[in-house]
Design a protein around this motif. Structure first.
Motif, PDB file in Angstrom:
ATOM      1  N   LEU A   1      -4.223   3.162  -8.100  1.00 29.29           N
ATOM      2  CA  LEU A   1      -5.761   3.240  -7.524  1.00 29.29           C
ATOM      3  C   LEU A   1      -6.881   3.539  -8.531  1.00 29.29           C
ATOM      4  O   LEU A   1      -7.860   3.069  -8.469  1.00 29.29           O
TER       5      LEU A   1
ATOM      6  N   THR B   1       0.665  -1.282   0.049  1.00 30.12           N
ATOM      7  CA  THR B   1      -0.114   0.007  -0.004  1.00 30.12           C
ATOM      8  C   THR B   1       0.774   1.223  -0.034  1.00 30.12           C
ATOM      9  O   THR B   1       0.544   2.293  -0.465  1.00 30.12           O
TER      10      THR B   1
ATOM     11  N   LEU C   1     -13.481  -1.712 -10.417  1.00 28.92           N
ATOM     12  CA  LEU C   1     -14.931  -1.832  -9.314  1.00 28.92           C
ATOM     13  C   LEU C   1     -15.868  -1.253 -10.388  1.00 28.92           C
ATOM     14  O   LEU C   1     -17.205  -1.664 -10.215  1.00 28.92           O
TER      15      LEU C   1
ATOM     16  N   LEU D   1      -7.591   0.514 -10.082  1.00 27.67           N
ATOM     17  CA  LEU D   1      -8.517  -0.581  -9.091  1.00 27.67           C
ATOM     18  C   LEU D   1      -9.989   0.097  -9.092  1.00 27.67           C
ATOM     19  O   LEU D   1     -10.982  -0.690  -9.176  1.00 27.67           O
ATOM     20  N   ASP D   2     -10.024   1.399  -9.023  1.00 27.18           N
ATOM     21  CA  ASP D   2     -11.439   2.052  -9.178  1.00 27.18           C
ATOM     22  C   ASP D   2     -12.213   1.722 -10.348  1.00 27.18           C
ATOM     23  O   ASP D   2     -13.207   1.217 -10.605  1.00 27.18           O
TER      24      ASP D   2
ATOM     25  N   LEU E   1     -12.934  -0.706   1.443  1.00 25.92           N
ATOM     26  CA  LEU E   1     -13.974  -0.454   0.283  1.00 25.92           C
ATOM     27  C   LEU E   1     -15.098   0.213   1.111  1.00 25.92           C
ATOM     28  O   LEU E   1     -15.474  -0.149   2.247  1.00 25.92           O
TER      29      LEU E   1
ATOM     30  N   ARG F   1      -5.046  -1.104  -0.676  1.00 26.37           N
ATOM     31  CA  ARG F   1      -5.995   0.035  -0.214  1.00 26.37           C
ATOM     32  C   ARG F   1      -5.903  -0.061   1.390  1.00 26.37           C
ATOM     33  O   ARG F   1      -5.475  -1.272   1.886  1.00 26.37           O
TER      34      ARG F   1
ATOM     35  N   GLY G   1     -18.347  -2.457  -5.923  1.00 26.61           N
ATOM     36  CA  GLY G   1     -18.005  -3.871  -6.735  1.00 26.61           C
ATOM     37  C   GLY G   1     -19.234  -4.678  -6.940  1.00 26.61           C
ATOM     38  O   GLY G   1     -18.863  -5.867  -7.603  1.00 26.61           O
TER      39      GLY G   1
ATOM     40  N   ASN H   1      -7.737  -5.027  -4.535  1.00 21.68           N
ATOM     41  CA  ASN H   1      -8.573  -3.938  -3.925  1.00 21.68           C
ATOM     42  C   ASN H   1      -8.333  -4.029  -2.352  1.00 21.68           C
ATOM     43  O   ASN H   1      -8.122  -3.042  -1.528  1.00 21.68           O
TER      44      ASN H   1
END
Length: 278
Positions: free
Chosen positions: A29, A21, A36, A32-33, A87, A71, A112, A67
């Protein structure tokens, strides 16, 4: 391989090489967004039906694991109650456009998760990351839909039902509930079990690969799946440990599932349910 899949696989390789992280960039990031977002839009799924078999999309499950791994946990709030998680809950603004309803006071849909058109999620219930809930499906009160679980169209999950999820290993297919299935209250489906389409499962039935399904239609014992168009319910059969002295003359029994043809009156009850929803 799509650009998103390629980006997730690259991140996975970097994670295997020691990415933490602390090393994660804004670009990482953003990937990853975007992943999702694709899950929530139904553009990618954790498992798909290829012919007669459900297979896992390993890269999708890797994306979910990333994720969690890349994070930081943050203090968040839901319904005035604070909690800590990596999340947030899902933004539900898009659900109204689909005709989908999620009632207040305890309905938690995690980032997600996908919800189809005209679906209903009653409170309190929980839909986890990577879950796919199909069109016109009812998730009733006190239900849990686990991570990566695949729930089809026109499914009814009775109150207090648990649909487990299989996130690891990434090669393993998750729990699957196919189209037009009705699960009675208190059912539990776990460990990658597949419920075949148009089946009706009696209340408080446990479906898991470790419990045999006595299919009276095909006169066969099967594990890990309920064939399509079956009516299933729990019964108890004699266990192999029944001869142990500890049991005396009382015997010992183990749970099993009995599957028969879906009865006409059961189909009519399901149709009445559909009429009420309309």
């Amino acid at each position: 391989m799509s650009p998103l899949e390629s980006a997730i696989e690259e991140l996975w390789d970097r994670r295997e090489e020691g990415l933490t992280t602390s090393d994660t960039t804004h670009e990482d990031l953003a990937t990853l967004d975007a992943f999702l977002d694709a899950l929530e839009a139904g553009e990618v799924r954790a498992a798909e039906n290829s012919g007669d078999e459900w297979t896992a999309n390993a890269w999708v499950k890797r994306g979910i694991l990333l994720n969690f791994a890349l994070r930081r946990s943050r203090r968040r709030s839901y319904g005035g109650v604070g909690y800590n998680d990596v999340l947030p809950l899902r933004d539900t603004a898009d659900l109204a456009r689909r005709g989908t309803r999620n009632t207040p006071d305890g309905t938690a849909i995690r980032r997600g998760a996908y919800l189809g058109e005209d679906a209903i999620v009653m409170s309190p219930s929980f839909v986890n990351v990577g879950a796919h809930v199909g069109d016109r499906t009812l998730v009733d009160s006190c239900d849990t839909v686990g991570s990566c679980a695949q729930v089809g169209d026109d499914v009814k999950l009775g109150a207090n039902t648990l649909i487990g999820g299989v996130l690891e290993p990434v090669e393993s297919a998750p729990v699957v509930i196919e189209d037009d299935v009705s699960l009675g209250a208190g059912c539990r489906v776990t460990s990658g079990f597949v419920v075949g389409e148009s089946s009706v499962v009696g209340e408080n039935t446990l479906l898991t690969p470790r419990i045999p399904v006595y299919d009276l239609v095909e006169e066969a014992v099967v594990y890990g799946h309920l064939p399509p168009e079956r009516r299933a319910f729990t019964r108890y059969v004699e266990s192999s440990v029944a001869d142990h002295d500890l049991f005396g003359d009382g015997g010992a029994y183990k749970p099993a599932v009995v599957a028969t043809h879906v009865e006409d009156e059961t189909l009519e009850a399901t149709q009445r349910e559909g009429a009420l929803r309309e």
